[in-house]
Design an enzyme around this catalytic site. Sequence first.
Site, PDB file in Angstrom:
ATOM      1  N   CYS A  33      15.585  -6.341   6.810  1.00  0.00           N
ATOM      2  CA  CYS A  33      14.763  -7.720   6.904  1.00  0.00           C
ATOM      3  C   CYS A  33      14.926  -8.249   5.610  1.00  0.00           C
ATOM      4  O   CYS A  33      14.683  -7.754   4.540  1.00  0.00           O
ATOM      5  CB  CYS A  33      13.395  -7.129   7.196  1.00  0.00           C
ATOM      6  N   CYS A  58       0.630  -1.013   0.077  1.00  0.00           N
ATOM      7  CA  CYS A  58      -0.008  -0.026  -0.004  1.00  0.00           C
ATOM      8  C   CYS A  58       1.016   1.299   0.017  1.00  0.00           C
ATOM      9  O   CYS A  58       1.953   1.176   0.308  1.00  0.00           O
ATOM     10  CB  CYS A  58      -1.005   0.083   1.279  1.00  0.00           C
ATOM     11  N   CYS A  60      12.500 -12.772   3.036  1.00  0.00           N
ATOM     12  CA  CYS A  60      12.080 -13.435   1.934  1.00  0.00           C
ATOM     13  C   CYS A  60      13.301 -14.243   1.289  1.00  0.00           C
ATOM     14  O   CYS A  60      12.968 -15.092   0.470  1.00  0.00           O
ATOM     15  CB  CYS A  60      11.441 -12.320   1.032  1.00  0.00           C
ATOM     16  N   CYS A 120      12.673  -3.225   5.088  1.00  0.00           N
ATOM     17  CA  CYS A 120      12.304  -4.200   4.297  1.00  0.00           C
ATOM     18  C   CYS A 120      13.223  -4.082   2.944  1.00  0.00           C
ATOM     19  O   CYS A 120      13.597  -3.049   2.016  1.00  0.00           O
ATOM     20  CB  CYS A 120      11.162  -4.130   3.670  1.00  0.00           C
TER      21      CYS A 120
END
Length: 472
Positions: A442, A10, A445, A245
């Site tokens: 982070c 978003c 993934c 991220c």
Amino acid sequence: MHLYRPEEECGIFGIFNHPEASNLTYLGLYALQHRGQEACGIVSSDGENLHTHKAMGLVADVFGDQNTFSKLPGSAAIGHVRYSTAGSSVIKNTQPIMVEYSRGAIAVAHDGNIVNAQLIRSELEAYGSIFQTSMDTEIIVHLLATARDDSLVERITTALERIEGAYCLLFLTESRMIAVRDPYGFRPLCIGKLGQSYVVASESCALDLIEAELIRELEPGEMIVIDKNGMSSCMPWKKVKPQPCIFEFVYFARPDSFIFGKNVYMVRKQMGRQLAREHGIEADLVIAVPDSGVPAAMGYAEEAGLPFELGLIRNHYVGRTFIEPQQSIRHFGVKIKLNPVREILKGKRVVIIDDSIVRGTTSRKIVKMVRNAGASEVHMRISSPPTSYPCYYGIDTPNRKELISASHSIDEIRKYITADTLGYLSHEGLTEAVGEENSSYCTACFSGDYPIRFQNMGRNPQLDLFEKEYIK
Ligand code: AMP
């Protein structure tokens, strides 16, 4: 049991103290469209009441009519663009959420994903709360309404103490705008000034569009309160080690944005350079999968001393409503979006750069396309490590079993995508390209090291990226 729709991918934007607040919010959302194409909305404040307009669709469609802005009066506004996965997308799940409760009206816009949403929601429901939407953001509103503290800032502090996960939030009341970045700082959020107005946005590219000046990024765990007296800041939550991220740099953020202390384009170029050092190959030229692969491809070409060419041309007008016309040409998939330039590729040994392989569908189609255009060799290079783990902090990734690198070796993936060679940027190479000086990112993934434990949330599958409904 409820199935939650995580608030994925978003963008949020807000402006305080400007006579054209809703109009500028529209522009800000326009710049953030890449962060969400499913739905969008704006809530404005005229000092006494909040006004809202939101709908499914792209910003230009939802706010295309100038009359809309007369229904969004006032000198403060917040807005939201939403991408969520396929399925039962419904208008009631659009944002900002606006509610009236015992202390007045409040609106909230959220970028990120709350990982303990299900638990808190069940608790609240056990005490009689009735939820209007299936969005985890609504939980914040309920926690706010039930907090017993006197001031709004304290109520937000108390409410967010219970929340775990990734959240950048913008609150709007009749007289205040409040911005929050979660203590891990997973998602970017910055603040700027335009004359006497304050502006908050997910990415700095939204500030640029309205010619606001970037003041700084919000710190992880920071709350900023903006009202008629100006801006104040506090850090009311327990400190943790920030973990922004890394995938924002790899794929998600716009290359012209400045996030986590760096310009995204420069970082992507550096990833490409590093990739060339790690996976150099004898070749004639370098091409990118546009648009996300372009900066890394330029970095790769520069480092490798090879020409960079636009070997694939992207159609920028492939929208969400594209309907495949006839059964006979049904499976043209990627062709609707990308077309090769045969004159560039014919007889050439080609290095193709993309930012990531998720399920392998895109790479497979592109390798085939480049070969069909006459390339003599096709070498796939990926400017990030294998994506082997789903994200629970706001990036839409499919389940682990759909991630090709979760269950296949690099050589198996190479065979699947039919490339002559395949090389991924190493984990070390990625962190070096991003620069670890100030924070550790982070990388869940890629590594499976999740900073916050998560519940097993009900997840929707990722859209097939080249089926009807996807634009990047
Ligand atoms: P796939 O075809 O499933 O392997 O997807 C890979 C392509 O999707 C690459 O071209 C990426 O640029 C793009 N991509 C990577 N992550 C995402 C995401 N979270 N949402 C949409 N597209 C993505």
